[in-house]
Design a protein around this motif. Structure first.
Motif, PDB file in Angstrom:
ATOM      1  N   ASP A  77       0.818  -1.224   0.000  1.00 19.91           N
ATOM      2  CA  ASP A  77       0.000   0.000   0.000  1.00 19.91           C
ATOM      3  C   ASP A  77       0.848   1.267   0.000  1.00 19.91           C
ATOM      4  O   ASP A  77       0.300   2.366  -0.150  1.00 19.91           O
ATOM      5  N   SER A  78       2.155   1.143   0.185  1.00 24.74           N
ATOM      6  CA  SER A  78       3.028   2.321   0.232  1.00 24.74           C
ATOM      7  C   SER A  78       2.821   3.209  -0.987  1.00 24.74           C
ATOM      8  O   SER A  78       2.846   2.738  -2.126  1.00 24.74           O
ATOM      9  N   GLY A  79       2.624   4.493  -0.723  1.00 21.52           N
ATOM     10  CA  GLY A  79       2.380   5.449  -1.800  1.00 21.52           C
ATOM     11  C   GLY A  79       0.913   5.678  -2.075  1.00 21.52           C
ATOM     12  O   GLY A  79       0.557   6.621  -2.783  1.00 21.52           O
ATOM     13  N   GLY A  80       0.044   4.822  -1.542  1.00 21.48           N
ATOM     14  CA  GLY A  80      -1.379   4.958  -1.816  1.00 21.48           C
ATOM     15  C   GLY A  80      -1.913   6.333  -1.458  1.00 21.48           C
ATOM     16  O   GLY A  80      -1.520   6.919  -0.449  1.00 21.48           O
ATOM     17  N   PRO A  81      -2.819   6.888  -2.278  1.00 25.18           N
ATOM     18  CA  PRO A  81      -3.362   8.215  -1.999  1.00 25.18           C
ATOM     19  C   PRO A  81      -4.228   8.215  -0.751  1.00 25.18           C
ATOM     20  O   PRO A  81      -5.049   7.323  -0.544  1.00 25.18           O
ATOM     21  N   ILE A  82      -4.052   9.227   0.095  1.00 27.13           N
ATOM     22  CA  ILE A  82      -4.908   9.447   1.251  1.00 27.13           C
ATOM     23  C   ILE A  82      -5.837  10.609   0.907  1.00 27.13           C
ATOM     24  O   ILE A  82      -5.376  11.695   0.545  1.00 27.13           O
ATOM     25  N   MET A  83      -7.128  10.354   1.026  1.00 24.18           N
ATOM     26  CA  MET A  83      -8.130  11.279   0.532  1.00 24.18           C
ATOM     27  C   MET A  83      -9.054  11.760   1.637  1.00 24.18           C
ATOM     28  O   MET A  83      -9.388  11.005   2.561  1.00 24.18           O
ATOM     29  N   VAL A  84      -9.492  13.002   1.542  1.00 27.65           N
ATOM     30  CA  VAL A  84     -10.656  13.493   2.276  1.00 27.65           C
ATOM     31  C   VAL A  84     -11.637  13.944   1.208  1.00 27.65           C
ATOM     32  O   VAL A  84     -11.396  14.939   0.513  1.00 27.65           O
ATOM     33  N   GLY A  85     -12.688  13.168   1.022  1.00 33.44           N
ATOM     34  CA  GLY A  85     -13.557  13.398  -0.126  1.00 33.44           C
ATOM     35  C   GLY A  85     -12.808  13.089  -1.406  1.00 33.44           C
ATOM     36  O   GLY A  85     -12.246  12.008  -1.566  1.00 33.44           O
ATOM     37  N   THR A  86     -12.747  14.062  -2.309  1.00 41.71           N
ATOM     38  CA  THR A  86     -11.986  13.882  -3.549  1.00 41.71           C
ATOM     39  C   THR A  86     -10.693  14.698  -3.543  1.00 41.71           C
ATOM     40  O   THR A  86     -10.066  14.885  -4.585  1.00 41.71           O
ATOM     41  N   THR A  87     -10.304  15.199  -2.367  1.00 42.90           N
ATOM     42  CA  THR A  87      -9.056  15.959  -2.235  1.00 42.90           C
ATOM     43  C   THR A  87      -7.932  15.047  -1.787  1.00 42.90           C
ATOM     44  O   THR A  87      -8.043  14.353  -0.768  1.00 42.90           O
ATOM     45  N   LEU A  88      -6.836  15.029  -2.541  1.00 41.14           N
ATOM     46  CA  LEU A  88      -5.654  14.256  -2.187  1.00 41.14           C
ATOM     47  C   LEU A  88      -4.880  15.017  -1.115  1.00 41.14           C
ATOM     48  O   LEU A  88      -4.339  16.085  -1.372  1.00 41.14           O
ATOM     49  N   VAL A  89      -4.854  14.471   0.104  1.00 39.24           N
ATOM     50  CA  VAL A  89      -4.227  15.179   1.227  1.00 39.24           C
ATOM     51  C   VAL A  89      -2.916  14.549   1.673  1.00 39.24           C
ATOM     52  O   VAL A  89      -2.179  15.140   2.478  1.00 39.24           O
ATOM     53  N   GLY A  90      -2.590  13.355   1.185  1.00 41.74           N
ATOM     54  CA  GLY A  90      -1.358  12.715   1.609  1.00 41.74           C
ATOM     55  C   GLY A  90      -1.113  11.421   0.876  1.00 41.74           C
ATOM     56  O   GLY A  90      -1.837  11.062  -0.062  1.00 41.74           O
ATOM     57  N   MET A  91      -0.079  10.700   1.309  1.00 37.73           N
ATOM     58  CA  MET A  91       0.221   9.378   0.765  1.00 37.73           C
ATOM     59  C   MET A  91       0.567   8.444   1.915  1.00 37.73           C
ATOM     60  O   MET A  91       0.953   8.884   2.995  1.00 37.73           O
ATOM     61  N   VAL A  92       0.430   7.148   1.676  1.00 34.33           N
ATOM     62  CA  VAL A  92       0.772   6.141   2.682  1.00 34.33           C
ATOM     63  C   VAL A  92       2.289   6.008   2.765  1.00 34.33           C
ATOM     64  O   VAL A  92       2.956   5.759   1.755  1.00 34.33           O
ATOM     65  N   ASN A  93       2.832   6.173   3.974  1.00 38.70           N
ATOM     66  CA  ASN A  93       4.271   6.022   4.178  1.00 38.70           C
ATOM     67  C   ASN A  93       4.642   4.957   5.197  1.00 38.70           C
ATOM     68  O   ASN A  93       5.665   4.295   5.058  1.00 38.70           O
TER      69      ASN A  93
END
Length: 220
Positions: A168-184
């Motif tokens: 899952d590393s790198g996976g997009p972290i979302m709030v709604g449809t806003t990309l707020v981070g990535m899995v680290n």
């Protein structure tokens, strides 16, 4: 193999899974369809997850993933379409912030803004308490949980209660449809301890400050 992440002594990198460990999808002919949440094979060694794909200010087709997935010069293959061959190369890796910029061959990739149940329309971050954040990962698909925010006030990181596993590393972290981070990474135990994710706003600022491949990034 797991590698220690340089942020927070007890945080472990979410890691990669061996390139042949999971497939689950019949390989299609080229070009490869890729978006935030797609599995990517890194140097034929393991699988991580693409955070997002789009264009930089110079018009190059670029994407992001976790920096611990590999280093500059490493080849990238779409996990769901390995027959397409090498579709991109790691252009830059920032070990301190744990992100990497990938430059893709535009003739070999069809970029999309939706993978699974995740649609990316804009950039932001970090996730803040009490947001419910969701991630899209190669191994565990979409999982959601409470966001704790930047508890250490580092500006670069945020914590969420999202389940993540190696791959899952790198996976997009979302709030709604806003990309707020990535899995680290995660704390102590995968899917039980909180998940550590990069602040997408800080990552984009760093890319723009550095210049070169990825600067002026705009998602599909």
């Amino acid at each position: 193999m797991f590698r220690k992440l340089a942020v927070a002594a007890v945080a472990l990198a979410a890691g990669v899974v061996p390139a042949g460990a999971q497939t689950g999808i019949a390989h299609a002919s080229s070009p490869a369809v890729l978006g935030g949440g797609s599995g990517i094979v890194i140097g034929n060694q393991g699988v991580c997850t693409l955070t997002t794909i789009g264009h930089d200010a110079a018009g190059r087709l670029v994407g992001l993933t976790a920096g611990h997935c590999s280093q500059a010069g490493t080849s990238v293959v779409a996990e769901a379409n390995r027959d397409a061959g090498v579709v991109g190369t790691f252009a830059y890796t920032n070990a301190h912030m744990d992100y990497a910029v990938i430059e893709f061959d535009p003739d070999s990739v069809i970029p999309v803004n939706r993978v699974g149940n995740t649609t990316i329309t804009e950039l932001g971050g970090p996730a803040q308490f009490p947001d419910i954040a969701c991630k899209q990962g190669y191994t565990t698909g979409q999982t959601c949980g409470l966001a704790y925010g930047d508890v250490f006030q580092s500006n670069n990181w945020a914590w969420t209660q999202i389940c993540v596993l190696p791959g899952d590393s790198g996976g997009p972290i979302m709030v709604g449809t806003t990309l707020v981070g990535m899995v680290n990474g995660y704390l102590y135990v995968p899917c039980l301890g909180p998940q550590l994710g990069g602040n997408m706003a800080a990552i984009i600022d760093d890319i723009d400050t550095r210049g070169g491949v990825g600067a002026g990034y705009d998602p599909i």
